[in-house]
Design an enzyme around this catalytic site. Structure first.
Site, PDB file in Angstrom:
ATOM      1  CD  GLU A 136      41.875  75.531   2.814  1.00  0.00           C
ATOM      2  OE1 GLU A 136      42.212  75.968   3.933  1.00  0.00           O
ATOM      3  OE2 GLU A 136      40.794  74.943   2.604  1.00  0.00           O
ATOM      4  CD  GLU A 154      40.678  70.759   2.476  1.00  0.00           C
ATOM      5  OE1 GLU A 154      40.090  71.265   3.448  1.00  0.00           O
ATOM      6  OE2 GLU A 154      41.904  70.880   2.267  1.00  0.00           O
TER       7      GLU A 154
HETATM    8  O1  AHR Z   1      40.171  69.613   6.457  1.00  0.00           O
HETATM    9  C1  AHR Z   1      40.593  70.422   7.520  1.00  0.00           C
HETATM   10  C2  AHR Z   1      41.304  71.670   7.041  1.00  0.00           C
HETATM   11  O2  AHR Z   1      40.388  72.514   6.389  1.00  0.00           O
HETATM   12  C3  AHR Z   1      42.395  71.464   6.025  1.00  0.00           C
HETATM   13  O3  AHR Z   1      43.612  71.168   6.605  1.00  0.00           O
HETATM   14  C4  AHR Z   1      42.449  72.780   5.315  1.00  0.00           C
HETATM   15  O4  AHR Z   1      42.878  72.672   3.990  1.00  0.00           O
HETATM   16  C5  AHR Z   1      41.040  73.328   5.446  1.00  0.00           C
HETATM   17  O5  AHR Z   1      41.012  74.632   5.858  1.00  0.00           O
END
Ligand code: AHR
Length: 514
Positions: A175, A298
């Site tokens: 990210e 994610e």
């Molecule tokens: O999964 C929680 C958080 O969400 C992670 O650390 C990040 O990559 C995302 O923004």
């Protein structure tokens, strides 16, 4: 209660993809109680001799989680992997910047690799491209994968780990497009460090597969532009690009409408297609042979445990952070996400539900044991029943309207959404097929006709549903089975079958074919 009808036609010889089981991956970040108290809790009567939570380990092993992303997440952008290896008494306790916690480093790479071996899962490691360097990334690969005779592989051996870990898949940072991220960069700056890292790392191990960090969500103004810039600049050096997104039933995202909420897997589908289109467009412009694949590494429902307090560890070790409680409607949508991932599996090869335990997770630990949250069940079904190939089924279903209104721009759309959402898998090696069925209808059952072509189901192996009248019901340590699957009346197997789906439900039908 009234009944609607729908029809699905399934052709045995029409496949969308061969399923990569890594589509059903998970994620473990040094965040809150995910690692400490989640997978690792030395001294607990629930832990084994090595300090791993034996109950959690057994859950993960029996689920058959194929791949786990580690160690972050936002955490990784401030992480020095060297702090987490070597004699535990010499490892430093450090201030953890992403979640304002204390990281004791008692659990690090070798403990994670050991846990992966015990659970039978593959590691997907993430480089720190926030406040670290390509050299440290290459050193990390050497530490993990080198056979010996180099500084870093010998360091691993000196730590008692003779055999290389052989980590094949790596993410080039996390990210970095997000203004919240440690070491946030502009796309061109990121592309430069990602390319340098790829070059350095491949000198150490030419067999690694590398996933560039794509957009963190669809809301950011850089969404799409970031991905195009990164793919253009890094095409030669990467194998895939990542997608991330989190969803919720809120005023801003859905107008608090469950009907809109249950359509959110179609937003995931759209994001996948948008990013795939960017990759293909760049490929054509560059005249490249290679086709990039996607890693949706994610994704999940996450909207309740999002307050400042939920994300601030106040300097503590293993604070309670992001401990989202999942209800029935979340589980139904999560089923929908698995349907989407299966349908898009020709392009998405890895996907990780974020996360595995305690932090926005299907599993919760306490001193009493492990709790299965509602979203555990669609995950367990995908892992158990989705094998082989994904079939291209044709679903005829009535639709309902969703409206853009004043929802957040990336979820604001006027569209007609089918009540029934279906994915079908077929494992030719066992002759087993499985249908995964979301009924988005809040009020009515659905009489679903199934027409099989080129094959005939001869036996029903399982027919189970998640449904209920209280969409906000949750499981707790006191009431563990408030949201749990129940068996449905099995339909009579044959070329033409009829199955009754409850209103607002997620159902699996596993069949033996002739
Ligand atoms: O999964 C929680 C958080 O969400 C992670 O650390 C990040 O990559 C995302 O923004």
């Amino acid at each position: 209660m009234n009944t609607k009808s729908a029809r699905i036609s399934i052709h045995r010889d029409k496949a969308l993809s061969i399923l990569d089981r890594r589509l059903f991956g998970s994620f473990l970040e040094h965040l809150g109680r995910a690692v400490y108290e989640g997978v690792w809790q030395p001294g607990s009567p629930l832990s084994d001799d090595e300090g791993f939570r034996a109950d959690l380990l057994e859950e993960v092993r029996s689920l058959g989680v194929p791949i786990v992303r580690y160690p972050g997440g936002n955490f990784v952008s401030g992480y020095n992997w060297l702090d987490g290896v070597g004699p535990t008494e010499q490892r430093p306790s450090v201030h953890e910047k992403a979640w304002n916690s204390t990281e004791t480093n008692q659990f690090g790479t070798n403990e994670f690799m050991r846990w992966c071996r015990l659970t039978g899962t593959e590691p997907l490691l993430v480089f720190n491209l926030g406040d670290s360097t390509p050299e440290m990334a290459a050193a990390y690969v050497d530490y993990c994968n080198g056979r010996g005779g180099t500084q870093w592989s010998d360091l691993r051996r000196s730590h008692g780990v003779e055999q290389p870990h052989g980590v094949r898949r790596w993410c080039l940072g996390n990210e970095i497009d997000g203004p919240w991220e440690i070491g946030h960069k502009k796309s061109r700056e990121y592309a430069r460090i990602a390319n340098d890292t790829a070059r350095c790392v491949r000198e150490v191990d030419p067999n690694v597969q590398l996933i560039a960090a794509g957009s963190s969500n669809t809301e950011l103004p850089t969404y799409g532009h970031w991905d195009r810039d990164v793919v253009e600049a890094c095409y030669e050096h990467i194998d895939a690009i990542s997608l991330h997104n989190y969803y919720g039933n809120t005023e801003e995202l859905t107008g608090n409408s469950t009907a809109r909420y249950l359509a959110m897997n179609l937003d995931m589908e759209r994001q996948i297609r948008e990013i795939a289109a960017i990759c293909d467009d760049v490929r054509q412009k560059l005249g490249a042979r290679k086709r990039l694949w996607l890693s949706f590494d994610e994704w999940n429902v996450w909207y309740r445990a999002r307050t400042a307090a939920d994300q601030d560890g106040q300097g503590k070790v293993a604070p309670h952070l992001l401990e989202e409680e999942y209800n029935l409607e979340d589980a139904l949508l999560v089923g929908g996400f698995f349907n989407t991932l299966m349908r898009e599996s020709a392009r998405v090869r890895i996907a990780c539900q974020a996360q595995l335990v305690n932090v926005i997770a299907p599993l919760l630990t306490s001193n009493e044991g492990v709790l299965r949250q509602s979203i555990y069940y669609p995950y367990a079904w995908a892992l158990k029943h989705a094998n082989g190939k994904v079939l291209d089924c044709h679903c005829e279903s009535e639709t309902y309207p969703i409206e853009a209104g004043d929802l957040r721009h990336d979820f604001a759309r006027d569209a007609q959404v089918p009540f029934i959402d279906a994915s079908v898998t077929l494992d030719e090696s066992t002759g087993k097929a499985c249908l995964f069925l979301l009924n988005r209808d809040l009020d009515e059952r659905c009489e679903l006709a199934l027409d099989w072509h080129g094959t005939e189901p001869v036996r029903v192996l399982a027919c189970e549903t998640l449904a209920g009248t209280d969409l906000k019901a949750v499981n707790s340590f006191r009431d563990r089975n408030k949201v749990a699957p129940r068996t449905l009346d099995a339909p009579r197997p044959g070329r033409n079958m009829t199955l009754e789906l409850p209103a607002t439900s997620y159902t699996i039908l596993s069949l033996a074919l002739n």
